[in-house]
Design an enzyme around this catalytic site. Structure first.
Site, PDB file in Angstrom:
ATOM      1  N   CYS A 179      50.863  74.774  62.386  1.00  0.00           N
ATOM      2  CA  CYS A 179      51.669  74.310  61.257  1.00  0.00           C
ATOM      3  C   CYS A 179      50.714  73.891  60.144  1.00  0.00           C
ATOM      4  O   CYS A 179      49.677  73.272  60.420  1.00  0.00           O
ATOM      5  CB  CYS A 179      52.527  73.131  61.697  1.00  0.00           C
ATOM      6  SG  CYS A 179      53.603  72.500  60.406  1.00  0.00           S
ATOM      7  N   LEU A 180      51.076  74.219  58.894  1.00  0.00           N
ATOM      8  CA  LEU A 180      50.201  73.860  57.778  1.00  0.00           C
ATOM      9  C   LEU A 180      50.104  72.343  57.611  1.00  0.00           C
ATOM     10  O   LEU A 180      49.163  71.856  56.984  1.00  0.00           O
ATOM     11  CB  LEU A 180      50.711  74.510  56.491  1.00  0.00           C
ATOM     12  CG  LEU A 180      50.551  76.039  56.492  1.00  0.00           C
ATOM     13  CD1 LEU A 180      51.334  76.661  55.342  1.00  0.00           C
ATOM     14  CD2 LEU A 180      49.093  76.423  56.399  1.00  0.00           C
ATOM     15  N   HIS A 212      61.773  71.788  60.359  1.00  0.00           N
ATOM     16  CA  HIS A 212      61.176  70.979  59.293  1.00  0.00           C
ATOM     17  C   HIS A 212      62.251  70.388  58.404  1.00  0.00           C
ATOM     18  O   HIS A 212      62.216  69.209  58.035  1.00  0.00           O
ATOM     19  CB  HIS A 212      60.242  71.827  58.418  1.00  0.00           C
ATOM     20  CG  HIS A 212      58.835  71.891  58.910  1.00  0.00           C
ATOM     21  ND1 HIS A 212      58.069  70.780  59.169  1.00  0.00           N
ATOM     22  CD2 HIS A 212      58.044  72.953  59.172  1.00  0.00           C
ATOM     23  CE1 HIS A 212      56.872  71.161  59.576  1.00  0.00           C
ATOM     24  NE2 HIS A 212      56.822  72.467  59.594  1.00  0.00           N
ATOM     25  N   HIS A 226      61.088  77.224  63.518  1.00  0.00           N
ATOM     26  CA  HIS A 226      60.069  76.223  63.181  1.00  0.00           C
ATOM     27  C   HIS A 226      60.379  75.621  61.817  1.00  0.00           C
ATOM     28  O   HIS A 226      60.353  74.391  61.627  1.00  0.00           O
ATOM     29  CB  HIS A 226      58.708  76.930  63.205  1.00  0.00           C
ATOM     30  CG  HIS A 226      57.533  76.088  62.838  1.00  0.00           C
ATOM     31  ND1 HIS A 226      56.553  75.752  63.745  1.00  0.00           N
ATOM     32  CD2 HIS A 226      57.151  75.537  61.667  1.00  0.00           C
ATOM     33  CE1 HIS A 226      55.623  75.032  63.143  1.00  0.00           C
ATOM     34  NE2 HIS A 226      55.947  74.879  61.873  1.00  0.00           N
ATOM     35  N   GLU A 227      60.720  76.477  60.833  1.00  0.00           N
ATOM     36  CA  GLU A 227      60.952  75.981  59.468  1.00  0.00           C
ATOM     37  C   GLU A 227      62.267  75.203  59.374  1.00  0.00           C
ATOM     38  O   GLU A 227      62.342  74.181  58.688  1.00  0.00           O
ATOM     39  CB  GLU A 227      60.958  77.138  58.476  1.00  0.00           C
ATOM     40  CG  GLU A 227      59.667  77.957  58.428  1.00  0.00           C
ATOM     41  CD  GLU A 227      58.418  77.103  58.260  1.00  0.00           C
ATOM     42  OE1 GLU A 227      58.481  76.037  57.607  1.00  0.00           O
ATOM     43  OE2 GLU A 227      57.356  77.506  58.803  1.00  0.00           O
ATOM     44  N   GLY A 275      54.864  80.615  57.160  1.00  0.00           N
ATOM     45  CA  GLY A 275      56.125  79.963  56.811  1.00  0.00           C
ATOM     46  C   GLY A 275      55.809  78.630  56.162  1.00  0.00           C
ATOM     47  O   GLY A 275      54.817  77.993  56.503  1.00  0.00           O
ATOM     48  N   GLN A 322      57.511  70.278  53.205  1.00  0.00           N
ATOM     49  CA  GLN A 322      56.073  70.289  53.427  1.00  0.00           C
ATOM     50  C   GLN A 322      55.313  70.164  52.108  1.00  0.00           C
ATOM     51  O   GLN A 322      54.129  69.840  52.106  1.00  0.00           O
ATOM     52  CB  GLN A 322      55.618  71.559  54.151  1.00  0.00           C
ATOM     53  CG  GLN A 322      55.965  71.556  55.624  1.00  0.00           C
ATOM     54  CD  GLN A 322      55.445  72.797  56.321  1.00  0.00           C
ATOM     55  OE1 GLN A 322      56.019  73.882  56.185  1.00  0.00           O
ATOM     56  NE2 GLN A 322      54.374  72.644  57.059  1.00  0.00           N
TER      57      GLN A 322
END
Lengths: 320, 186
Positions: free
Chosen positions: B95-96, B141, B137-138, B46, B51
């Site tokens: 997470c990236l 963000h 999660h996204e 994701g 991000q």
């Protein structure tokens, strides 16, 4: 979001612990489930003892499941909904039903302690020693519905020493299993390992050990007797019946000899010589040195001492 | 299609509440394509627009397939809103923007989401299992929330401390590599 591949680990005895430890140490996978057999009564007093894998998993903070039933589909559903990538099975102690084998995305792999297709089944380590094999090893196998019939993804071999017994070989093979999986896991997860189907010839079965197999047959060749002594440690051990008593014997850690006096025509089971604590016994072919004997109700002691105490002399017959 | 740079904690873009998308045009299409490429190259499942430092309410996601032969499904959600949630799961997440940090987070097990596609057409869909976790999660963000904010204060402190130490080590190593490359050229 990122997610590490989730691994379900199935294992129960100490043999599986090194592999679990290596998986837990890796930063690129998440051991999300550990499954082992329920606690069993063990030891004097038969208290419920947790299996070694459970102890190791709890120490690392991984939740442990100990299902009594596998066929009801509950575990398979848990693994599927949790997004399991791979199942790793090492000495779990039960056959996994088909829906559980296919629950992880990449199915389940098994670390089996023999050079498949040789010694499929429950006791590969002991049978390899008892049969006098010079080498054995570990296979990383893609599990299918048969018993140890799946295609092999990777293998490694280990020599069986002339004085090696089942526990010491198992320790070596446990470490080999851990290393084999560790070396091949990245390739396995990325799909770059080629499974090699097992050969159809050379299949032999490692039947589980039974208590009766511990009975010594003195008519067997000395080499075979020595191999059985080493293979059956610690259970069922080796024993012979003398009158009303069952005597046990344990393998010696040092070397043995097959030299028997030529043409002595002794009946197998006859004491040929006593050299300190070592006792030479006639076998079917050659002779075997025994180092340890144990009479019922007593601790094990040097064979020479035990025979002296039992007034057994050279020329007497040991067995039934 | 181009790969974009993923910002890492503590970049301020990760704290921004992102703005609704009002214009479904070629810029949005390019952004979504770039985000897909960036996410794939980084092996993520994701990626939220902020991000890659674009404060718009949009994210891309991969839903993993059920078996090895199943390649999984790629989805893009613009202006996503959670309209229903059920159940509870605790799952390890990464997470990236926090490379190599993984912690267990409590989330809803199933969510219903209302969203637009890249052409502005409205959709409603239910997600479960890992896809549901990823959606939550996204969307976090897009509201300036990261997954470490969802940890208990103690776990958060420990995780961030370990992460910052590792991050510093990585930055030092990267700087040394750059210096060595320059020296190599000279």
């Amino acid at each position: 979001m990122t997610a590490r591949p989730r691994i379900a680990f199935f294992g129960t005895p100490a043999f599986a612990v090194p592999t679990l430890a290596r998986l837990l140490a890796r930063a690129d996978v998440d051991v999300a489930w550990v499954v082992c057999q329920p606690d069993r009564p063990a030891g004097r007093g038969q208290q419920l003892a947790p299996p070694p894998v459970k102890v190791a998993a709890l120490a690392a903070g991984v939740p442990v499941m100990q299902p009594t039933k596998l066929r009801d589909g509950a575990l398979a559903a848990t693994l599927r909904s949790g997004g399991t990538e791979l199942g790793v099975v090492v000495a779990y102690g039960r056959i996994l039903p088909a829906d559980l084998l296919s629950a992880p995305r990449q199915g389940c792999v098994n670390l089996h302690a023999s050079l498949l297709p040789r010694w499929r089944g429950a006791a590969p380590i002991q049978r390899a020693i008892a049969a006098g094999d010079a080498t054995t090893g570990v296979c990383l196998m893609q599990m299918d519905e048969g018993l140890d019939t799946g295609a092999v993804l990777a293998r490694c071999s280990r020599a069986i020493g002339p004085a090696e017994d089942a526990p010491s070989l198992a320790l070596g093979l446990a470490d080999d299993s851990a290393a084999l999986l560790d070396e091949n896991l990245t390739a396995l997860l990325s799909g770059s390992l080629t499974p090699v189907p097992q050969a159809a010839e050379g299949v032999c079965w490692a039947q589980p050990l039974r208590k009766e197999e511990g009975a010594i047959d003195w008519a067997a060749p000395a080499a075979a007797l020595h191999a059985r002594l080493r293979a059956l440690v610690p259970w069922p051990g080796s024993y012979f019946v003398r009158g009303t008593e069952t005597w046990k014997t344990y393998p010696d850690e040092s070397s043995w000899t097959t030299n028997a006096p030529p043409g002595n025509g002794a009946v197998p089971g006859t004491v040929l010589a006593i050299d300190g604590e070592r006792v030479l016994v006639q076998a079917g072919e050659g002779a075997l040195w025994l180092r340890w004997l144990q009479r019922p109700g007593r601790p094990r002691a040097g064979a020479g001492s035990v025979l002296r105490g039992a007034r057994v002399a050279v020329g007497d017959h040991l067995g039934p | 299609m181009a790969e974009r740079t993923i910002v890492e904690y503590p970049h301020p873009a990760l704290r921004r509440r992102c703005a609704e998308v009002t214009s479904f045009d070629a810029t949005l299409a390019t952004l979504l394509d770039d985000m897909r490429e960036t996410m794939d190259k980084a092996n993520g499942i994701g990626l939220a627009a902020n991000q890659v430092a674009v404060p718009l309410r949009a994210f891309t996601m991969v839903i993993p397939g059920a078996s090895e032969d199943d390649p999984g499904e790629f989805v893009e959600l613009v202006n996503p809103v959670i309209v229903g949630k059920r159940g509870e799961v605790r799952n390890e997440e990464g997470c990236l923007s926090f490379p190599e940090l993984y912690e267990a987070v409590l989330r809803a097990a199933e969510v219903d989401v209302q969203y637009d596609d890249r052409n502005g057409v409205a959709h409603r869909r239910t997600f479960a299992q890992i896809a549901a976790v990823c959606v939550q999660h996204e969307i976090d963000h897009l509201d300036g929330v990261t997954f470490v904010d969802r940890l208990s204060p103690l776990k958060r402190r420990l995780a961030l401390r370990a992460f910052q130490r590792a991050q510093l080590a990585r930055q030092v190593e990267a700087a040394e590599d750059r210096r060595a490359a320059v020296r190599g050229r000279a």
